[in-house]
Design a protein around this motif. Structure first.
Motif, PDB file in Angstrom:
ATOM      1  N   TRP A 114       8.326 -16.703  -7.696  1.00  0.00           N
ATOM      2  CA  TRP A 114       8.905 -15.476  -7.593  1.00  0.00           C
ATOM      3  C   TRP A 114       8.134 -14.320  -7.848  1.00  0.00           C
ATOM      4  O   TRP A 114       8.355 -13.062  -7.602  1.00  0.00           O
ATOM      5  N   TRP A 115       6.909 -14.488  -8.533  1.00  0.00           N
ATOM      6  CA  TRP A 115       5.891 -13.485  -8.800  1.00  0.00           C
ATOM      7  C   TRP A 115       5.438 -12.847  -7.561  1.00  0.00           C
ATOM      8  O   TRP A 115       4.959 -11.966  -7.364  1.00  0.00           O
ATOM      9  N   LEU A 116       5.613 -13.528  -6.333  1.00  0.00           N
ATOM     10  CA  LEU A 116       5.130 -13.146  -4.878  1.00  0.00           C
ATOM     11  C   LEU A 116       5.853 -11.790  -4.609  1.00  0.00           C
ATOM     12  O   LEU A 116       5.463 -10.927  -3.686  1.00  0.00           O
ATOM     13  N   LEU A 117       7.271 -11.748  -4.942  1.00  0.00           N
ATOM     14  CA  LEU A 117       8.226 -10.546  -4.564  1.00  0.00           C
ATOM     15  C   LEU A 117       7.455  -8.992  -5.231  1.00  0.00           C
ATOM     16  O   LEU A 117       7.280  -8.306  -4.515  1.00  0.00           O
ATOM     17  N   PRO A 118       7.217  -9.060  -6.596  1.00  0.00           N
ATOM     18  CA  PRO A 118       6.388  -7.869  -6.987  1.00  0.00           C
ATOM     19  C   PRO A 118       5.103  -7.838  -6.519  1.00  0.00           C
ATOM     20  O   PRO A 118       4.808  -6.595  -6.429  1.00  0.00           O
ATOM     21  N   GLN A 119       4.487  -8.699  -6.181  1.00  0.00           N
ATOM     22  CA  GLN A 119       3.094  -8.819  -5.573  1.00  0.00           C
ATOM     23  C   GLN A 119       3.300  -8.059  -3.985  1.00  0.00           C
ATOM     24  O   GLN A 119       2.572  -6.960  -3.765  1.00  0.00           O
ATOM     25  N   MET A 120       4.142  -8.574  -3.382  1.00  0.00           N
ATOM     26  CA  MET A 120       4.471  -7.930  -2.083  1.00  0.00           C
ATOM     27  C   MET A 120       4.874  -6.233  -2.222  1.00  0.00           C
ATOM     28  O   MET A 120       4.574  -5.638  -1.512  1.00  0.00           O
ATOM     29  N   LEU A 121       5.855  -6.040  -3.128  1.00  0.00           N
ATOM     30  CA  LEU A 121       6.191  -4.729  -3.475  1.00  0.00           C
ATOM     31  C   LEU A 121       5.028  -3.809  -3.691  1.00  0.00           C
ATOM     32  O   LEU A 121       4.609  -2.737  -3.049  1.00  0.00           O
ATOM     33  N   GLY A 122       4.206  -4.153  -4.690  1.00  0.00           N
ATOM     34  CA  GLY A 122       2.862  -3.661  -5.073  1.00  0.00           C
ATOM     35  C   GLY A 122       2.124  -3.090  -3.893  1.00  0.00           C
ATOM     36  O   GLY A 122       1.385  -2.344  -3.416  1.00  0.00           O
ATOM     37  N   VAL A 123       1.937  -4.459  -2.691  1.00  0.00           N
ATOM     38  CA  VAL A 123       1.016  -4.061  -1.756  1.00  0.00           C
ATOM     39  C   VAL A 123       1.606  -3.232  -0.703  1.00  0.00           C
ATOM     40  O   VAL A 123       0.755  -2.351  -0.145  1.00  0.00           O
ATOM     41  N   ALA A 124       2.971  -3.134  -0.499  1.00  0.00           N
ATOM     42  CA  ALA A 124       3.665  -2.454   0.277  1.00  0.00           C
ATOM     43  C   ALA A 124       3.425  -0.789  -0.329  1.00  0.00           C
ATOM     44  O   ALA A 124       3.089  -0.004   0.575  1.00  0.00           O
ATOM     45  N   LEU A 125       3.393  -0.702  -1.561  1.00  0.00           N
ATOM     46  CA  LEU A 125       3.112   0.591  -2.088  1.00  0.00           C
ATOM     47  C   LEU A 125       1.791   1.310  -1.798  1.00  0.00           C
ATOM     48  O   LEU A 125       1.462   2.326  -1.309  1.00  0.00           O
ATOM     49  N   ILE A 126       0.806   0.190  -2.013  1.00  0.00           N
ATOM     50  CA  ILE A 126      -0.604   0.723  -1.648  1.00  0.00           C
ATOM     51  C   ILE A 126      -0.675   0.981  -0.062  1.00  0.00           C
ATOM     52  O   ILE A 126      -1.464   2.056   0.216  1.00  0.00           O
ATOM     53  N   VAL A 127      -0.157   0.099   0.794  1.00  0.00           N
ATOM     54  CA  VAL A 127      -0.295   0.337   2.107  1.00  0.00           C
ATOM     55  C   VAL A 127       0.168   1.710   2.547  1.00  0.00           C
ATOM     56  O   VAL A 127      -0.482   2.444   3.269  1.00  0.00           O
ATOM     57  N   ALA A 128       1.400   2.259   2.162  1.00  0.00           N
ATOM     58  CA  ALA A 128       2.020   3.376   2.568  1.00  0.00           C
ATOM     59  C   ALA A 128       1.134   4.286   1.732  1.00  0.00           C
ATOM     60  O   ALA A 128       1.050   5.466   2.594  1.00  0.00           O
ATOM     61  N   GLY A 129       0.667   4.423   0.562  1.00  0.00           N
ATOM     62  CA  GLY A 129      -0.060   5.295   0.247  1.00  0.00           C
ATOM     63  C   GLY A 129      -1.389   5.555   0.709  1.00  0.00           C
ATOM     64  O   GLY A 129      -1.670   6.741   0.903  1.00  0.00           O
ATOM     65  N   VAL A 130      -1.972   4.484   1.149  1.00  0.00           N
ATOM     66  CA  VAL A 130      -3.340   4.545   1.792  1.00  0.00           C
ATOM     67  C   VAL A 130      -3.203   5.076   3.148  1.00  0.00           C
ATOM     68  O   VAL A 130      -3.902   6.256   3.681  1.00  0.00           O
ATOM     69  N   PHE A 131      -2.079   4.732   3.999  1.00  0.00           N
ATOM     70  CA  PHE A 131      -1.837   5.458   5.084  1.00  0.00           C
ATOM     71  C   PHE A 131      -1.650   6.884   5.124  1.00  0.00           C
ATOM     72  O   PHE A 131      -2.122   7.588   5.891  1.00  0.00           O
ATOM     73  N   ALA A 132      -0.822   7.476   4.111  1.00  0.00           N
ATOM     74  CA  ALA A 132      -0.348   8.682   4.055  1.00  0.00           C
ATOM     75  C   ALA A 132      -1.533   9.391   3.647  1.00  0.00           C
ATOM     76  O   ALA A 132      -1.839  10.552   4.054  1.00  0.00           O
ATOM     77  N   LEU A 133      -2.296   9.029   2.639  1.00  0.00           N
ATOM     78  CA  LEU A 133      -3.696   9.861   2.406  1.00  0.00           C
ATOM     79  C   LEU A 133      -4.641   9.799   3.451  1.00  0.00           C
ATOM     80  O   LEU A 133      -5.224  10.957   3.618  1.00  0.00           O
ATOM     81  N   SER A 134      -4.754   8.750   4.355  1.00  0.00           N
ATOM     82  CA  SER A 134      -5.642   8.857   5.625  1.00  0.00           C
ATOM     83  C   SER A 134      -5.267  10.021   6.574  1.00  0.00           C
ATOM     84  O   SER A 134      -6.115  10.217   7.118  1.00  0.00           O
ATOM     85  N   ARG A 135      -3.970  10.282   6.586  1.00  0.00           N
ATOM     86  CA  ARG A 135      -3.444  11.144   7.498  1.00  0.00           C
ATOM     87  C   ARG A 135      -3.629  12.703   7.011  1.00  0.00           C
ATOM     88  O   ARG A 135      -3.725  13.901   7.845  1.00  0.00           O
ATOM     89  N   MET A 136      -4.097  12.876   5.807  1.00  0.00           N
ATOM     90  CA  MET A 136      -4.249  14.114   5.173  1.00  0.00           C
ATOM     91  C   MET A 136      -5.635  14.858   5.802  1.00  0.00           C
ATOM     92  O   MET A 136      -6.521  14.422   5.742  1.00  0.00           O
TER      93      MET A 136
END
Length: 299
Positions: free
Chosen positions: A257-279
């Motif tokens: 079940w630890w995979l669930l928060p891991q996936m949440l963390g990765v999703a936040l990283i991906v969203a943040g990196v894509f947003a920053l790359s557009r700046m």
């Protein structure tokens, strides 16, 4: 507490790399545009203390990364380098008088929070100091083949997102393999001294793939938009390093079940990196193009 030392040095390496990027960009912006040969440009930069400081930051980053890899798991050290882009943008707001929008600060927070959640949930462990050749041979072969395939794919595409993403992924694989080889080299230096370090094939391996990574990075930056290359580099390095840490160094992460928060963390990283790359600020810091106004980003 054993994990604190490599974490601190990895953070130091990420900060130093980010600082080096901004300082070298600041120096480049101070050099007048001209038709000079690259040698002339280098001589101009050598007369600028800020550029020398940037080179010093690069050296400091390499030293911090070496210590981090020598004392901690690959699966802990390399993922922390996703902080380079957020750190570079934060530093740029001060040194380049840039402006970070509210969305930009949200994206920085998302990357930091996502990394914290993912690492806490994964709880990487294991720190093997030497790797047998029957693990090295297939790992290096697969990584080298992946780099060649991505390079060929990039060269077959016109300038744009696909070309930049392929070069970016090739850069990421090179970075990850460089770190894996460097880890063994640092342990060899610690155990056997300078002679053992200079006679270890891993030492020349990480030098070779490190040089390849720098070459591929330059091509990735020129091949297309940052929003295509930067996420491929940032996320690809972390992902491939995780795989190499598990397959080469027998490191492990929590599952179930630890995979669930891991996936949440990765999703936040991906969203943040894509947003920053557009700046616009990100393009101003990492692009070779000279922006009309560094601080032109809307609030």
């Amino acid at each position: 507490m054993e994990i604190l030392l490599p974490v601190m040095f990895a953070l130091g390496a990420a900060f130093s790399n980010a600082l080096a990027t901004v300082l070298q960009r600041k120096a480049a912006l101070s050099v007048p545009r001209s038709d000079k040969l690259r040698a002339g440009l280098l001589f101009d930069l050598l007369r600028r203390p800020v550029w020398i400081a940037g080179i010093g930051a690069v050296v400091a980053a390499a030293g911090c990364q070496a210590v981090a890899l020598a004392t901690g798991p690959l699966t802990v050290v390399q993922p922390l380098f996703v902080l380079e882009l957020p750190l570079a943008l934060v530093i740029a707001t001060v040194l380049l008088q840039g402006q970070m929008s509210r969305l930009g600060w949200v994206a920085v927070t998302a990357v930091v929070a996502g990394l914290a959640v993912a690492l806490f949930a994964a709880s990487p462990a294991g720190n093997r100091t030497q790797v047998p050749m029957d693990r090295w041979i297939p790992s290096v072969a697969v990584c080298a083949a992946a780099i060649v395939v991505l390079l060929v794919a990039a060269l077959r595409r016109p300038e744009g997102r696909a070309r930049a993403a392929c070069f970016g992924l090739a850069t990421a694989v090179s970075y990850a393999l460089t770190a894996a080889l460097m880890k063994t080299s640092m342990h060899t230096l610690d155990d056997g001294g300078l002679t053992a370090f200079l006679t270890a094939w891993q030492t020349y391996g990480f030098a070779l793939f490190g040089a390849a990574a720098l070459f591929l990075l330059e091509n990735a930056m020129q091949a297309g938009p940052l929003v295509a290359s930067q996420p491929a580099i940032t996320l690809g390095d972390a992902g491939v390093s995780l795989a190499l840490g598990v397959t080469l160094y027998a490191e492990y992460v929590r599952s179930g079940w630890w995979l669930l928060p891991q996936m949440l963390g990765v999703a936040l990283i991906v969203a943040g990196v894509f947003a920053l790359s557009r700046m616009p600020l990100a393009r101003a810091v990492t692009s070779d193009e000279r922006p009309a106004a560094i601080g032109a980003e809307a609030p």
